[in-house]
Design an enzyme around this catalytic site. Structure first.
Site, mmCIF file in Angstrom:
data_model
loop_
_atom_site.group_PDB
_atom_site.id
_atom_site.type_symbol
_atom_site.label_atom_id
_atom_site.label_comp_id
_atom_site.label_asym_id
_atom_site.label_seq_id
_atom_site.Cartn_x
_atom_site.Cartn_y
_atom_site.Cartn_z
ATOM 1 N N CYS A 103 5.391 10.799 -3.825
ATOM 2 C CA CYS A 103 5.147 9.695 -2.895
ATOM 3 C C CYS A 103 4.102 8.762 -3.478
ATOM 4 O O CYS A 103 3.107 9.240 -3.997
ATOM 5 C CB CYS A 103 4.668 10.277 -1.566
ATOM 6 S SG CYS A 103 4.243 9.074 -0.327
ATOM 7 N N PRO A 104 4.208 7.453 -3.399
ATOM 8 C CA PRO A 104 5.254 6.669 -2.728
ATOM 9 C C PRO A 104 6.346 6.191 -3.675
ATOM 10 O O PRO A 104 7.142 5.347 -3.294
ATOM 11 C CB PRO A 104 4.456 5.467 -2.238
ATOM 12 C CG PRO A 104 3.497 5.206 -3.357
ATOM 13 C CD PRO A 104 3.152 6.557 -3.946
#
Lengths: 80, 181
Positions: A18-19
């Site tokens: 993430c992200p």
């Protein structure tokens, strides 16, 4: 089922946390035409909830999700 | 007939005013903290919001400003207090410390090596990516002045502007999401 889906573009997002997976798919989807399909392969378990959230928010359609041992493959159709 | 036209014009004006008040698909964030963990969270949310189709503006103020210091730039002509601030605060995104478990730097070093091992983008990479994605950065002019930081020691960023509180509020009024980190 998934073998029959023809992808117009493949994104290798393996090993990215993430992200990055959603950042890359949001860029990648713009590189195909409306109606075409992007195949995205991730290893981030969070993408199982993140990709549907991203698709709903941006109006795209996840036509199939294939879960392997470690890899998750999404087939996403560009709608808008 | 004239009366009707007048009413239509009034309605149009009201609609225009209402339109201006509808929050846009925007996220505005105040980055107040200068800790590694909080700065990382700020940039993950910021870049993620762009992926979600939002416009993103980040306002850096107070302890958040040292995140934007360039590692290899120096400003001349500082007074002693400004020099002290400069020496005591982190010099750029790669010098931030954890807000918790810093343990005289050992905890931060361990976290950074874990981040590298697990492929988590470093702060420098996050800032570069934010720039590529079109995240707008605003920097509080008053905090810069208070701490004695000068624009010439701030990083090169595609969209960086110095501003005051009114600019933040204008953006915040027109944002669906407002965050303070």
């Amino acid at each position: 089922m998934s073998n029959e889906i023809k992808a117009d573009k493949t994104l290798d997002l393996k090993g990215l946390p993430c992200p990055m997976p959603v950042v890359k798919i949001s860029k990648g989807i713009k590189e195909v035409e409306v109606g075409q399909v992007v195949e995205a392969v991730t290893t981030d378990p969070g993408s199982l909830t993140d990709f549907p959230a991203w698709a709903r928010t941006n109006g795209h359609e996840i036509i199939d999700t294939v879960q392997g041992d470690k890899e998750i493959t999404f087939y996403i159709k560009r709608i808008v | 007939m004239e009366e009707l036209q007048k009413q239509i014009d009034e309605l149009k004006a009201q609609m225009g005013a209402m339109d201006a008040r509808i929050a846009g698909n925007k996220l505005s964030m105040i980055v107040f903290s200068g800790d590694l963990d909080k700065a990382l969270a700020a940039f993950i949310i910021g870049t993620g919001a762009v992926a979600m189709g939002m416009e993103v503006v980040m306002f850096f103020t107070f302890w958040g400003i040292p995140i934007l210091r360039a590692k290899n730039k120096k400003a001349k002509g500082k007074d002693p207090v400004s020099k002290m601030f400069g020496a005591m605060l982190p010099k750029g995104a790669s010098n931030l410390k954890l807000s918790n478990m810093n343990m005289a730097g050992a905890g931060t070093a361990m976290m950074k090596s874990l981040m590298a091992k697990k492929n988590v983008a470093s702060m420098d990479e996050m800032i570069e990516m934010a720039g590529e994605l079109g995240v707008k950065i605003y920097v509080c002019e008053m905090s810069m002045d208070l701490m004695g930081f000068k624009p010439e020691e701030i990083i090169e960023y595609p969209d960086l502007t110095y501003c005051g509180v009114a600019k933040f509020l204008e953006e915040a009024i027109n944002s669906k999401i407002q965050l303070f980190l």
